[in-house]
Design an enzyme around this catalytic site. Structure first.
Site, PDB file in Angstrom:
ATOM      1  N   HIS A   1      52.417  37.513 128.321  1.00  0.00           N
ATOM      2  CA  HIS A   1      53.139  37.792 129.563  1.00  0.00           C
ATOM      3  C   HIS A   1      52.646  39.068 130.240  1.00  0.00           C
ATOM      4  O   HIS A   1      53.334  39.618 131.090  1.00  0.00           O
ATOM      5  CB  HIS A   1      54.645  37.952 129.295  1.00  0.00           C
TER       6      HIS A   1
ATOM      7  N   PHE B   1      54.532  33.781 135.928  1.00  0.00           N
ATOM      8  CA  PHE B   1      53.637  34.762 135.307  1.00  0.00           C
ATOM      9  C   PHE B   1      52.210  34.251 135.469  1.00  0.00           C
ATOM     10  O   PHE B   1      51.972  33.038 135.397  1.00  0.00           O
ATOM     11  CB  PHE B   1      53.930  34.934 133.813  1.00  0.00           C
TER      12      PHE B   1
ATOM     13  N   GLU C   1      53.574  23.522 135.079  1.00  0.00           N
ATOM     14  CA  GLU C   1      52.746  24.226 136.049  1.00  0.00           C
ATOM     15  C   GLU C   1      51.701  23.306 136.671  1.00  0.00           C
ATOM     16  O   GLU C   1      51.403  23.413 137.861  1.00  0.00           O
ATOM     17  CB  GLU C   1      52.075  25.441 135.397  1.00  0.00           C
TER      18      GLU C   1
ATOM     19  N   ASP D   1      49.970  34.390 133.376  1.00  0.00           N
ATOM     20  CA  ASP D   1      49.623  33.745 132.109  1.00  0.00           C
ATOM     21  C   ASP D   1      49.969  32.251 132.150  1.00  0.00           C
ATOM     22  O   ASP D   1      49.220  31.410 131.654  1.00  0.00           O
ATOM     23  CB  ASP D   1      50.382  34.406 130.958  1.00  0.00           C
ATOM     24  N   PHE D   2      51.130  31.910 132.733  1.00  0.00           N
ATOM     25  CA  PHE D   2      51.567  30.522 132.787  1.00  0.00           C
ATOM     26  C   PHE D   2      50.700  29.708 133.742  1.00  0.00           C
ATOM     27  O   PHE D   2      50.565  28.486 133.592  1.00  0.00           O
ATOM     28  CB  PHE D   2      53.020  30.426 133.250  1.00  0.00           C
TER      29      PHE D   2
ATOM     30  N   GLU E   1      59.732  26.898 139.447  1.00  0.00           N
ATOM     31  CA  GLU E   1      60.848  26.776 138.518  1.00  0.00           C
ATOM     32  C   GLU E   1      61.969  27.755 138.869  1.00  0.00           C
ATOM     33  O   GLU E   1      61.718  28.944 139.083  1.00  0.00           O
ATOM     34  CB  GLU E   1      60.353  27.030 137.096  1.00  0.00           C
TER      35      GLU E   1
END
Length: 333
Positions: free
Chosen positions: A128, A82, A59, A84-85, A29
């Protein structure tokens, strides 16, 4: 030598590998705008939209496309923004990329790099700030890398891109601005090889990523007290450098594992258990580990501070280890 930040060293690594091998490309992205932290600045202008690819905000879509492309003999670099993502893309990474080589009897490789910025970064809060390296080290088929210096971010990212297996590449967000000297020519750091960041004979301290720097600060304080700590930066978590770690513990008789991640079921437990299993009769003190409590990272600075592993905690743990000396068993037992 030239001075680069950790971020710019990673940028240089990708630039050089894209120049060297036309099969290398990147997707994620906002890469055309340089990426969320600037890791891809100007690369789309240099290589075009077909090699620095902007993707939808999905993702799973990004990872699925990359896995398929890797199976057709390109070398994708996947930007997850991240760690987390990246959990939205775990199925494609864990159930497809990690297992393809095994399931096809070695006829297919998946040479992709998944860049996952990790760690606590100034009030980024619970979604995050995670360090999830243990999740990926648990999965057969994945290589897991965690660079801590500009030199290593240059050399390890280049080695990761050249690796024929999927690599989860975890860059710490709090290190982006860290400066250091890096070689000007070709520079590769081998995967699976730790670095002895500081030599010492009293305690072996094993760590990785941003905790290298906190550990070195603690070692400096302890040296003033006459306690010499050997700091080992794993750099690659899987495969981890057992020879270097166990060789150090053979000399010191004490080991402390330091991680930023939650202690419970963290990768530090793997190191601690391996040392305890293989060297229990040569230890002068019980194996110890330090990490975060099992709580989400808070947005509020005072609460976030409670999660950090600071040098003071490391210093106190090492003092306790050197005070407590376990008796060695007689030779032959």
């Amino acid at each position: 030598m030239q001075t680069l930040t950790y971020l710019n060293a990673g940028h240089r690594a990708l630039l050089e590998e894209m120049q060297r091998d036309e099969r290398v490309w990147a997707l994620g992205e906002d890469l055309g705008r340089g990426g969320v932290f600037g890791q891809y600045h100007h690369l789309q202008e240099m290589f075009g939209e077909e090699r620095i690819v902007d993707t939808p905000i999905s993702e799973a879509c990004i990872m699925g496309a990359a896995v398929g492309a890797a199976m057709t003999e390109t070398r994708p670099v996947v930007e997850m923004r991240f760690s987390d993502f990246a959990l939205c893309a775990v199925d494609e990474l864990v159930n497809q990329a990690a297992k393809a080589r095994f399931m096809f009897g070695g006829q297919m490789r998946v040479p992709l790099v998944v860049r996952q910025p990790v760690g606590i970064w100034r009030s980024s809060a619970a979604q995050h700030s995670q360090s999830l390296e243990a999740w990926y080290a648990h999965i057969p088929g994945l290589v897991v890398v965690a660079p801590s210096t500009p030199t290593d971010n240059l050399g390890l990212l280049k080695s990761a891109i050249r690796c024929d297996d999927p690599v989860v590449y975890m860059e710490h967000k709090n290190l982006w601005a860290l400066e250091g000297d890096v070689p000007e020519g070709e520079h590769l750091v081998p995967l699976g090889k730790a670095e002895v960041a500081r030599a010492g004979g009293d305690v072996t301290l094993v760590t990785w990523s941003a905790m290298r720097h906190v550990s070195l600060e603690a070692a400096e304080l302890l040296a003033a007290e006459g306690i010499q700590v050997e700091v080992i930066d794993l750099r690659t978590l899987w495969p981890w450098d057992r020879e270097t770690v166990l060789g150090s513990v053979e000399r010191t008789g004490r080991v402390l594992v330091v991680q930023e991640a939650v202690s419970v079921a963290g990768f530090g437990a793997e190191i601690a258990a391996s040392v305890a299993e293989e060297m229990h009769d040569r230890l002068k003190a019980p194996v110890r580990r330090l990490g975060a409590p099992r709580i989400p990272v808070s947005y509020a600075p005072p609460l976030e501070e409670r999660v950090h592993v600071r040098k003071e905690r490391i210093v106190e743990a090492v003092r306790d280890m050197t005070r407590a000396t376990a008796p060695r068993e007689p030779a032959g037992h």
